[in-house]
Design an enzyme around this catalytic site. Structure first.
Site, PDB file in Angstrom:
ATOM      1  CE1 TYR A 115     -36.576  18.298 -24.163  1.00  0.00           C
ATOM      2  CE2 TYR A 115     -36.437  17.062 -22.120  1.00  0.00           C
ATOM      3  CZ  TYR A 115     -37.210  18.162 -22.894  1.00  0.00           C
ATOM      4  OH  TYR A 115     -38.003  18.957 -22.453  1.00  0.00           O
ATOM      5  CE  LYS A 155     -25.257  11.234   8.287  1.00  0.00           C
ATOM      6  NZ  LYS A 155     -23.891  11.258   8.580  1.00  0.00           N
TER       7      LYS A 155
HETATM    8  C1  LIG Z   1     -23.653   9.962   8.842  1.00  0.00           C
HETATM    9  C2  LIG Z   1     -22.778   9.459  10.035  1.00  0.00           C
HETATM   10  C3  LIG Z   1     -22.722   8.011  10.661  1.00  0.00           C
HETATM   11  C4  LIG Z   1     -23.511   7.043  10.108  1.00  0.00           C
HETATM   12  O1  LIG Z   1     -22.800   6.502   9.157  1.00  0.00           O
HETATM   13  P1  LIG Z   1     -23.091   5.033   8.434  1.00  0.00           P
HETATM   14  O2  LIG Z   1     -22.088   4.890   7.438  1.00  0.00           O
HETATM   15  O3  LIG Z   1     -24.506   5.496   7.601  1.00  0.00           O
HETATM   16  O4  LIG Z   1     -23.537   4.009   9.157  1.00  0.00           O
HETATM   17  C5  LIG Z   1     -22.148   7.933  11.800  1.00  0.00           C
HETATM   18  N1  LIG Z   1     -21.410   8.930  12.640  1.00  0.00           N
HETATM   19  C6  LIG Z   1     -21.158  10.195  11.913  1.00  0.00           C
HETATM   20  C7  LIG Z   1     -20.436  11.180  12.745  1.00  0.00           C
HETATM   21  C8  LIG Z   1     -21.989  10.525  10.859  1.00  0.00           C
HETATM   22  O5  LIG Z   1     -21.554  11.756  10.007  1.00  0.00           O
END
Ligand SMILES: *Cc1c(COP(=O)(O)O)cnc(C)c1O
Length: 375
Positions: free
Chosen positions: A262, A35
């Site tokens: 800045y 994602k």
């Molecule tokens: C993002 C996510 C993961 C992965 O989590 P990590 O801490 O990066 O391993 C697993 N399950 C769900 C539902 C997520 O949203």
């Protein structure tokens, strides 16, 4: 070559995937979480590498991310963690993209659409066992199941939940979530229903809760080479996948008292050598690193002095005698024997490595090392 760029080391990703495999049992398979553009690393090359490394599923947050994978020809089961909206339902069913499902109206629409298409829609039921975010609240899961299992055209392929605090050293809340999850699994079994995939473990769950692996695990951050938190006992040797690099754009000797940047927030106490680097907050380099951050030049640490601006930062290289214009500067990653980690940057900015990766990952120029074609 642009003046600043992000490097993605696919060999490091393969190494981390191996570390994941070492920690799971033979009956468990992997959902590669890609994602948010694979946490900023670039979804397509990362997904291709994970698929060739044998992950069983890919997980994204939104349906359009799944469509990008499909358009790129990645024909692997995809789970959409934030579910699928009604307007995308028909397309999702046609493409066999699985939603994490948590709303009955979505389930009903899915059932009607699948029946109309004369097919079966696969779903993974999302149960909220204590995260308090997405999912059917576990105490309402039995009633939800009664309605869901009565719908034609729907195949309950999986059931999942998500840990709220698996990255804490105290695992009692995770154990409570796990026992609630098992209750729901019992309800399901009591209805004579077997699901193929049960999953709850993220990276922290994978590392610290081996009894929570079930058929699938969902690592994200671990694949990208960072521990889920500082609190976790972390035996794995992971390799960070992302680096942020740039070239020294200008080098100048300034007198004591010459304000830098800045707001004139930095005034050198003695004559100094200042290097200007073409990276700024528009490249995801946090503005909170103003007068706080460090970078690597010629293998030595140099301090960010003055404010981080939109496209430039200034660093003090007075002590790095050999530094010259066009030399490579590492803002995230390794140079010689030292490393600036996402954890280090995150700690300075009071955030987590995940956010640092996501923001630096929006950089326009990415180079994929070790095999994959540049995108
Ligand atoms: C993002 C996510 C993961 C992965 O989590 P990590 O801490 O990066 O391993 C697993 N399950 C769900 C539902 C997520 O949203």
């Amino acid at each position: 070559m642009p003046l600043s760029w992000v490097e993605i080391d696919l060999a490091a990703l393969r190494h981390n995937l191996l570390q994941v495999r070492k920690r799971m049992s033979a009956r468990t398979q992997i959902i590669g979480v890609v994602k948010s553009d694979a946490y900023g690393h670039g979804m397509l090359p990362i997904a291709r590498e994970l698929v060739s490394g044998g992950v069983h599923f890919l997980a994204v947050s939104k349906f359009w991310e799944a469509q990008e994978l499909l358009v790129a020809g990645i024909r692997h089961p995809i789970l959409v963690l934030s579910g699928i909206e009604p307007c995308d339902m028909e397309e999702a069913i046609r493409q066999q993209v699985r939603p994490a499902l948590f709303r009955l109206d979505h389930a009903e629409l899915m059932s009607r659409t699948a029946c109309r298409l004369d097919t079966e829609a696969k779903i993974h039921l999302k149960v909220d066992t204590g995260m308090g975010r997405l999912g059917v609240p576990y105490e309402r899961a039995p009633a939800f199941l009664d309605k869901l299992l009565a719908l034609p055209g729907i195949k309950l392929e999986g059931i999942l939940s998500h840990f709220a605090a698996a990255d804490e050293s105290d695992k009692s809340y995770s154990e409570l979530q796990l026992s609630r999850f098992r209750e729901v699994l019992g309800e399901l079994a009591g209805r004579g229903h077997a699901v193929q995939f049960i999953h709850i473990a993220n990276s922290a769950g994978l590392l610290d809760l081996p009894h929570a692996h079930f058929q699938l695990i969902r690592p994200g951050i671990m694949l990208y080479g960072s521990p889920p938190s500082q609190e976790l006992h972390f035996p794995a040797r992971l390799k960070p996948v992302m680096s942020l690099k740039a070239k020294i754009l200008q080098l100048k000797d300034v007198p004591a008292g010459q304000p830098i940047g800045y707001g004139r927030t930095f005034l050198p106490e003695k004559p100094s050598r200042i290097a200007t680097i073409p990276v700024g907050y528009d490249d995801g380099y946090p503005r909170l690193l103003s007068n706080q951050g460090q970078v690597l030049v010629c293998g030595q640490r140099a301090a960010v002095v003055g404010r981080v601006s939109m496209n430039l930062i200034t660093i003090d290289v007075t002590h790095v005698r050999q530094a010259k214009e066009d030399d490579e500067v590492v803002l995230l990653g390794e140079q010689m024997d030292d490393r600036i980690s996402a954890e280090e940057i995150a700690q300075t900015c009071a955030t987590i490595s995940y956010e640092i990766y996501c923001s630096i990952g929006r950089h326009r120029f990415k180079y994929f090392l070790n095999g994959a074609a540049d995108l």
